[in-house]
Design an enzyme around this catalytic site. Sequence first.
Site, PDB file in Angstrom:
ATOM      1  N   LYS A  96       0.809  -1.218   0.000  1.00 35.49           N
ATOM      2  CA  LYS A  96       0.000   0.000   0.000  1.00 35.49           C
ATOM      3  C   LYS A  96       0.843   1.270   0.000  1.00 35.49           C
ATOM      4  O   LYS A  96       0.412   2.318  -0.475  1.00 35.49           O
ATOM      5  CB  LYS A  96      -0.959  -0.019   1.189  1.00 35.49           C
ATOM      6  CG  LYS A  96      -2.102  -1.012   1.015  1.00 35.49           C
ATOM      7  CD  LYS A  96      -3.101  -0.922   2.135  1.00 35.49           C
ATOM      8  CE  LYS A  96      -4.326  -1.764   1.839  1.00 35.49           C
ATOM      9  NZ  LYS A  96      -4.009  -3.170   1.585  1.00 35.49           N
ATOM     10  N   ASN A 103     -15.074  -2.983   8.079  1.00 33.83           N
ATOM     11  CA  ASN A 103     -14.352  -2.733   6.829  1.00 33.83           C
ATOM     12  C   ASN A 103     -14.483  -3.884   5.828  1.00 33.83           C
ATOM     13  O   ASN A 103     -13.701  -3.963   4.873  1.00 33.83           O
ATOM     14  CB  ASN A 103     -12.863  -2.443   7.093  1.00 33.83           C
ATOM     15  CG  ASN A 103     -12.656  -1.219   7.942  1.00 33.83           C
ATOM     16  OD1 ASN A 103     -13.178  -0.157   7.645  1.00 33.83           O
ATOM     17  ND2 ASN A 103     -11.904  -1.361   9.028  1.00 33.83           N
ATOM     18  N   GLU A 149      -6.853   1.601  -2.764  1.00 29.62           N
ATOM     19  CA  GLU A 149      -5.938   0.498  -3.033  1.00 29.62           C
ATOM     20  C   GLU A 149      -6.333  -0.151  -4.344  1.00 29.62           C
ATOM     21  O   GLU A 149      -7.418   0.098  -4.878  1.00 29.62           O
ATOM     22  CB  GLU A 149      -5.974  -0.545  -1.908  1.00 29.62           C
ATOM     23  CG  GLU A 149      -7.314  -1.238  -1.747  1.00 29.62           C
ATOM     24  CD  GLU A 149      -7.322  -2.243  -0.596  1.00 29.62           C
ATOM     25  OE1 GLU A 149      -6.290  -2.379   0.082  1.00 29.62           O
ATOM     26  OE2 GLU A 149      -8.360  -2.884  -0.389  1.00 29.62           O
ATOM     27  N   ASN A 157      -6.684  -4.006  -5.941  1.00 32.17           N
ATOM     28  CA  ASN A 157      -6.673  -5.449  -5.720  1.00 32.17           C
ATOM     29  C   ASN A 157      -6.298  -6.136  -7.024  1.00 32.17           C
ATOM     30  O   ASN A 157      -7.030  -6.043  -8.014  1.00 32.17           O
ATOM     31  CB  ASN A 157      -8.034  -5.940  -5.231  1.00 32.17           C
ATOM     32  CG  ASN A 157      -8.343  -5.425  -3.838  1.00 32.17           C
ATOM     33  OD1 ASN A 157      -7.487  -5.455  -2.960  1.00 32.17           O
ATOM     34  ND2 ASN A 157      -9.543  -4.943  -3.631  1.00 32.17           N
ATOM     35  N   ARG A 193      -6.431  -8.981  -8.403  1.00 28.01           N
ATOM     36  CA  ARG A 193      -7.058 -10.308  -8.454  1.00 28.01           C
ATOM     37  C   ARG A 193      -8.513 -10.133  -8.855  1.00 28.01           C
ATOM     38  O   ARG A 193      -9.004  -9.004  -9.000  1.00 28.01           O
ATOM     39  CB  ARG A 193      -6.995 -10.974  -7.085  1.00 28.01           C
ATOM     40  CG  ARG A 193      -7.566 -10.084  -5.976  1.00 28.01           C
ATOM     41  CD  ARG A 193      -7.704 -10.800  -4.659  1.00 28.01           C
ATOM     42  NE  ARG A 193      -7.961  -9.910  -3.542  1.00 28.01           N
ATOM     43  CZ  ARG A 193      -9.133  -9.384  -3.225  1.00 28.01           C
ATOM     44  NH1 ARG A 193     -10.181  -9.636  -3.992  1.00 28.01           N
ATOM     45  NH2 ARG A 193      -9.279  -8.596  -2.184  1.00 28.01           N
TER      46      ARG A 193
END
Length: 710
Positions: free
Chosen positions: A159, A278, A331, A333, A335
């Site tokens: 990150k 979250n 962020e 991801n 995938r």
Amino acid sequence: MASWTPYSSVNRLVKYALLQSRCCAVHGKAQYSTVTVNSPTEEMFDKILIANRGEIACRVIKTCKKMGIQTVAIHSDVDSNAVHVKMADEAFCVGPAPTSQSYLNMGAIMDAIRVTGAQAVHPGYGFLSENKEFAKRLATDGVAFIGPDTHAIQAMGDKIESKLIAKAAKVNTIPGFDGVVKDAEEAVRIAQEIGYPVMIKASAGGGGKGMRIAWNNEETREGFRFSSQEAASSFGDDRLLIEKYIDNPRHIEIQVLADKHGNALWLNERECSIQRRNQKVVEEAPSTFLDPATRRAMGEQAVQLAKAVKYSSAGTVEFLVDSKKNFYFLEMNTRLQVEHPITECITGLDLVEQMIRVAKGYQLQHKQEDIPINGWAIESRVYAEDPYKSFGLPSIGRLSQYQEPVNLKNVRVDSGIQEGSDISIYYDPMISKLVTYGATRAEALARMEDALDNYVIRGVTHNIPLLREIITHPRFISGDISTNFLPEVYPDGFKGHQLEAEQRRELLASAAVVYITTQLRSHKVLGNHRVSVTPVDCSCWELCVELGKGHYALKIIKSGDVYTVEVDGGTVEVSGALNLASPLLPLTINSTERMLQCMSRDASGMIVLQFLGTLFQVRVLAKSASELNSYMPEKVPEDTSSILRSPMPGTVVAVSVKPGDTVAEGQEICVIEAMKMQNSLTAVRQAKVKSVHCKSGETVGEGDLLIELE
């Protein structure tokens, strides 16, 4: 010991025919497959290993079968009879139940690849899906990784590095500290410089794990401790970063798709603001909040970031969006995302197929102008969780009865379980992803309501009551949502559906009808009426129904299949041919069709009904029995003020007290880890510790005694 199990083609076809419609189903307009199927002239992989389990493994297998590709499932020893194992052509055991010894065991998975001759690996999500070392080992062995290359995984998986790259790519970012936080005191200093509130999160993390919000110095110290421990447990990397927390934001993400030839697309957005701890609970596509200009700006920035790291595969760029439509990179991801089905529904693209094509080296089949927004799709994550505990603490058990609502139009269920499956402490408690599709948002919501009412799950506690309350809440219907939706709507925690007067009458009348139907059935033998010495009037009843602390007198008159019920100052008409052997009870109540479920009933008149998504326990008695019942002694509830019981099954990570210690109200007593999330249990009052019944490393069940106070 790793073992390989090949399945004969005949057995595989029989098993797959039985499972395919249940594991990943969609009906009507909600498209599951791509707009264009891969060309027969395109050379494709012969065999793919899926390095995952559960619903995502089933999801990948389904597309592989559509493309004519053989599949290999890996599994732990406790997953040997799992659905994904039965669906695959071959199966390979990679170790015992703990993930570190099985689904994260790279050596065993590499052995499975070599033994089975798999040419490519699809990692799904979680586990090794964003592990650059795994991708490197595959590349070294000449095995294709169905995902981005190691550079993109490393750049976006960290990150801190991803934020710096995003800034350089001119992507909007959240103000914060760009380095690694060394310890709790440095975290406090940085938080003070940024200004509270701040978000502490794992550098290598995702999925809500290793994340804490801090509003003051003490919460920062505590957040640093828990986040670093969760990060180490979940990702093997305890590095943390700190950034400004955007209060009351929306969580909106952009799906991107890129190939190895420099082409990249954005496939519209997904609204993921409904969260607890979250972690997402309900998602939809598109978002009610974005206008075309903001959607395009977010999409273009997402593509800029993908191109900056030479991204190739499906990926997701997540943003926080404030009330003025300012958006900030959160962020990326690298995938396939859990909630990808709703993007497939509104675009018609099969993202798994696209990932496989890209991994084989083909160019994207579509241009940006080809990507549509057709209709609306909503996804509810159905979990084995108790929604009455912190909006969902894990539940374990065996699915004694399980029936997905795939008979309904435009309903898709992605699952990896079946009746008899076990939900264990070792893995994520997700049961399925329930997706509904409609031409409009209102249509998709109405179908979701029907699907939740028709979903039969027995043997574990589940979160359907919470899901149904969310999608029928006026704020959600109007689109007035944020990541704070749950704590704002339910400040005292989720309590289930709160009955209005008319709904209470409907529930009482329905319970009475179930009771009468049971009584009438007991009068028959092999479908014929018993011979009674004295005639029994079976058209009029006087009953008493207990609901909570209320006692209600009911008068019921039956005419054909219609029951007229006088209750609580009103009249309710109930009709429907009830089949008490079925878990679903379709009734027409005051001309409105409703689907109830009878969870249990016994000879004492106790009936548990699922009504409007929530379980209600009622007791139905004949008038005379009710009068006599008032003489029965009441059971005194247990005094829990001096004991602490585990609210969930899990593992004791730490015990912070010993006998003789004095604890203050709110002081941490112990920490329980369940499904890789750590939960701090605190004292409800100031007292002295009398005895400790647990120790670090022990496995505990829900309700187990942990601590006694004097």
